[in-house]
Design an enzyme around this catalytic site. Structure first.
Site, mmCIF file in Angstrom:
data_model
loop_
_atom_site.group_PDB
_atom_site.id
_atom_site.type_symbol
_atom_site.label_atom_id
_atom_site.label_comp_id
_atom_site.label_asym_id
_atom_site.label_seq_id
_atom_site.Cartn_x
_atom_site.Cartn_y
_atom_site.Cartn_z
ATOM 1 N N ASP A 184 2.418 52.218 -28.479
ATOM 2 C CA ASP A 184 2.516 53.181 -29.576
ATOM 3 C C ASP A 184 3.932 53.746 -29.690
ATOM 4 O OD1 ASP A 184 1.564 54.541 -31.716
ATOM 5 O OD2 ASP A 184 0.519 56.095 -30.568
ATOM 6 N N HIS A 190 8.570 47.692 -35.122
ATOM 7 C CA HIS A 190 7.683 46.655 -34.586
ATOM 8 C C HIS A 190 8.503 45.487 -34.028
ATOM 9 C CE1 HIS A 190 4.446 48.956 -36.151
ATOM 10 N NE2 HIS A 190 4.624 48.647 -37.419
ATOM 11 N N LEU A 204 -0.516 34.991 -14.788
ATOM 12 C CA LEU A 204 -0.905 36.215 -15.499
ATOM 13 C C LEU A 204 -1.673 35.831 -16.756
ATOM 14 C CD1 LEU A 204 -0.443 39.370 -16.262
ATOM 15 C CD2 LEU A 204 1.506 38.542 -17.549
HETATM 16 C C1 IPE Z 1 2.333 50.931 -32.642
HETATM 17 O O1 IPE Z 1 3.329 51.706 -33.228
HETATM 18 C C2 IPE Z 1 2.227 49.539 -33.210
HETATM 19 C C3 IPE Z 1 0.986 49.229 -33.971
HETATM 20 C C4 IPE Z 1 -0.055 49.996 -34.083
HETATM 21 C C5 IPE Z 1 0.960 47.936 -34.658
HETATM 22 P P1 IPE Z 1 2.994 52.622 -34.477
HETATM 23 O O2 IPE Z 1 3.233 51.822 -35.714
HETATM 24 O O3 IPE Z 1 1.638 53.213 -34.359
HETATM 25 O O4 IPE Z 1 4.115 53.737 -34.348
HETATM 26 P P2 IPE Z 1 4.000 55.293 -34.711
HETATM 27 O O5 IPE Z 1 2.777 55.844 -34.018
HETATM 28 O O6 IPE Z 1 3.884 55.390 -36.199
HETATM 29 O O7 IPE Z 1 5.263 55.878 -34.179
HETATM 30 MG MG MG Z 2 0.921 55.012 -33.690
#
Ligand code: IPE
Ligand code: MG
Length: 227
Positions: free
Chosen positions: A2, A19, A113
């Protein structure tokens, strides 16, 4: 995993760039897991609820999944990493399905793994499907109600062949499970570092292992006291 969006926002970038940056943390975590002798690593990459994000972000995540799989499959196999995708497959495009098959087949014989990617996964959906499966077996007469035990339920889930998680790490300071491994995490140790996922390095992974090693796991029992 996250905090990708917040990481990007802090840098004046688009969410999808967070991402992309997060893929490096996947590489680091896999490396650190192998080095620490971890045998199972499950990454929550995309939840069933994530389909509700703007289409452009969903598309970017799907494209990133395909690109990463294409680029990393052989390298992962050479590192001894077997990849499994865990989630409902009916909603994926042909291209994503092709990539899922490609990475699972390419890495099938690796033994150090197992990297499980939870992709279009949600635990309530998983439990619902499991309950349907159990009910079907009862209706068919192949299972008796009184024979249902915890193992029957574990075996009905997408994690049937996997051990329960010892530790659940959620980055970015959020302290919730968000529909992840609800049944399986009964006795998991939880760890919520403030680090945003793109900043989660090998050192951060090692720190999580250290935290885990210091936890006193009692499973509802009492700690033995030596006289
Ligand atoms: C996590 O990062 C990745 C996915 C859920 C694909 P987020 O996209 O939830 O990032 P924030 O929470 O908005 O910072
Ligand atoms: Mg998030």
């Amino acid at each position: 995993m996250d905090g990708n969006g917040r990481w990007a926002k802090q840098r004046g970038k688009e969410r999808y760039e967070g991402h992309i940056a997060g893929v490096e943390s996947v590489r680091s975590s896999v490396k650190a897991a192998v080095r620490n002798g971890v045998e199972w690593l499950t990454l929550y990459a995309f939840s069933t609820e994530n389909w509700g994000r703007p289409a452009a972000e969903v598309d970017a995540i799907m494209a990133l999944f395909c690109k990463t799989v294409m680029g990393e499959a052989k390298e992962l196999r050479d590192q001894g990493v077997r990849v499994k995708i865990m989630g409902e497959r009916s909603r994926f495009s042909e291209e994503v399905l092709k990539m899922i098959n490609y990475i699972e087949q390419t890495t099938a014989d690796a033994e150090r793994l197992t990297l499980v990617l939870a992709f279009n996964y949600s635990s309530r959906r998983e439990i619902t499907l499991g309950v349907q499966d159990i009910a079907r077996r009862i209706a068919e007469g192949t299972l008796k109600v009184d024979d249902i035990d915890e193992q029957t339920i574990s075996d009905s889930l997408m994690t049937a062949q996997m051990p329960d998680p010892d530790m659940i790490i959620r980055t970015s300071g959020e302290c919730r499970l968000s529909n992840f491994l609800l049944w399986q995490s009964s006795y998991a140790e939880f760890y919520f570092p403030d680090t945003l996922w793109p900043d989660f390095t090998e050192e951060e992974f090692d720190k999580a292992i250290e935290v885990f090693a210091k936890r006193d796991r009692r499973y509802g029992l009492v700690t033995e006291t030596k006289e």
